[in-house]
Design an enzyme around this catalytic site. Structure first.
Site, short mmCIF file in Angstrom:
data_model
loop_
_atom_site.label_atom_id
_atom_site.label_comp_id
_atom_site.label_asym_id
_atom_site.label_seq_id
_atom_site.Cartn_x
_atom_site.Cartn_y
_atom_site.Cartn_z
N GLY A 1 40.03 41.96 45.96
CA GLY A 1 39.57 42.14 44.57
C GLY A 1 38.43 43.11 44.50
O GLY A 1 38.12 43.81 45.46
N ASN A 2 37.80 43.16 43.33
CA ASN A 2 36.62 44.02 43.18
C ASN A 2 35.63 43.35 42.24
O ASN A 2 35.90 42.29 41.70
CB ASN A 2 37.02 45.42 42.70
CG ASN A 2 37.72 45.37 41.36
OD1 ASN A 2 37.14 44.96 40.36
ND2 ASN A 2 38.99 45.76 41.34
#
Ligand code: CTP
Length: 412
Positions: free
Chosen positions: A206-207
């Site tokens: 993810g980020n």
């Protein structure tokens, strides 16, 4: 300022309580005049409590105060919300059967109607003629917002958001002719948050995107009168009211949703942080840690560039040539070039119409409430800076988008 707030008999009357609060919190003295029908939706006690003024809809209450003449005369502004088809017809034909219609005939200052009704009623020739009559006499009639109506259907006819009516009212009082909502009748699709690329049923890549910028843009576009579709990847903030929300998880899901939504959007804003790569293989079962095997290696494959595909789809469709495609870029400068040089190159590479550039530093941008951006245009106008809270920055971006849509010739 003395404001008369006329409330028509439509389900949207409940939203007018928020509009009233905006007026009173800005220090204005508001007298509410609900029509008889509207009190079936919101009772007079609500209006009295929120306005701090007595409320009546009859010309026969407090006759000695000659309210049917006085209220209109003394008002600096009259706002009617929701303006139903019935109220527009009564105002257009000069009827004076109750206190509100009397007040409209006596008004000396600006008058703003914020219509809300079913799409077919709004588009009916009778209503069109009434609106033209009222506008011809100098009254301001807002374009209704589009979107979900009371039933399952949707289309133009929603009451604009209270903040939008408030802004239009203030613009009108200042004598501005641009009180009309700049994105009324437009559909704006916004992607927000960060995609998650699964490795197995419990893990993902993810980020740090919080979705705050995308949500603030959705609010600003909604307040500007647009129908807003929010394509929400993972977000740390809730989606706002009054927008259509479609949840997506991965870049591939976002791609599919964005290309479909863009087909009938006037504007598409890619503010989501899209993973450039995804694991080549997704395990159906949780990847186990075993002491006897080598450390696992994750092979990544490139995700499609959604923004670029949106531009290609727009350019391929004649009907979509008026569509505006807006990208975001989080950039850092280095010894090879500065932030703006990299961003200009990205704008040309991706081919979008506007690129909103964030200068990324440690702890900047992701998850923060404030922001500073530069808006670059492919058409080559001067870079425009905007800074402040994410709300203020979003409002500046939406103003720029409205300007491009309304004043700049079709793209592509
Ligand atoms: N974007 C996209 N699809 C991707 C990656 C990014 O649509 N697979 C969009 C983002 O939503 C954003 C814009 O492209 O609007 C710029 O994203 P950014 O990550 O800054 O650019 P990249 O193309 O990934 O370039 P680089 O990583 O080399 O800076």
């Amino acid at each position: 300022m003395r404001i008369v707030l006329g409330v028509g008999g439509g389900i949207a009357a409940y939203k007018v309580a928020s509009l009233l609060r905006l007026f009173t919190e800005a220090g204005h003295d508001v007298t509410v005049i609900p029509t008889e029908a509207s009190t079936r939706f919101v009772g007079t006690a609500t209006w009295e409590a929120l306005s701090g003024n007595p409320v009546s809809n009859s010309v026969f209450d407090d006759v000695h105060l000659v309210n049917h003449v006085r209220l209109g005369h003394e008002a600096d502004l009259v706002v009617v919300a929701p303006a139903t088809a019935d109220l527009l017809a009564k105002a257009a034909t000069g009827q004076a059967g109750d206190l509100l219609t009397n007040t409209l005939l006596m008004a000396h200052g600006p008058v703003l109607f914020a219509p809300a009704m079913h799409t077919e009623m709004w588009q009916h020739a009778a209503t069109r003629a009434n609106v033209e009559t009222l506008r011809g006499r100098g009254a301001a009639v807002l374009e209704p917002a589009s979107g979900r109506l009371t039933g399952a259907d949707s289309g133009p006819g929603r009451l604009p958001e209270p903040q939008a009516i408030f802004d239009a009212a203030m613009a009108l009082v200042q004598g501005r002719s641009d009180y009309q909502l700049p994105l009324a009748g437009r559909t704006v699709t916004i992607s927000a948050g960060g995609t998650r690329e699964p490795l197995d049923p419990v893990r993902f890549l993810g980020n740090r995107s919080s979705g705050k910028q995308g949500v603030a843009l959705a609010v600003a576009a909604r307040n500007a009168g647009a129908t807003v579709r929010l394509l929400a990847a993972h977000m740390e903030v809730p989606a706002p009211a009054g927008v259509e929300v479609q949840r997506v998880e991965t870049a591939l899901e976002l791609r599919e949703a964005a290309l479909a939504a863009a087909a009938d959007s006037d504007v598409i804003i890619m503010s989501a942080a899209v993973a450039d790569f995804r694991p080549a293989e997704v395990s159906d079962t949780k990847i186990k840690k075993r002491d006897d095997t080598a450390d696992p290696v994750i092979t990544l494959v490139r995700n499609p560039d959604i923004l670029q595909e949106l531009v290609e789809q727009r350019n391929a469709s004649r009907a979509g040539s008026g569509q505006l495609v807006v990208g975001f870029a989080a950039e850092t400068g280095d010894s090879q070039g500065d932030v703006l040089a990299y961003a200009q190159a990205k704008l040309q590479r991706k081919g979008c119409d506007l690129l909103v550039v964030n200068h990324v530093g440690i702890d900047k941008v992701f998850g923060q409430d404030s922001n500073a951006v530069v808006i670059l245009s492919r058409a080559g106008s001067e870079p425009q800076e905007a800074s402040g809270t994410k709300t203020e920055v979003s409002e500046a971006i939406i103003r720029r988008i409205s300007f491009e849509l309304n004043h700049v010739s079709p793209r592509a």
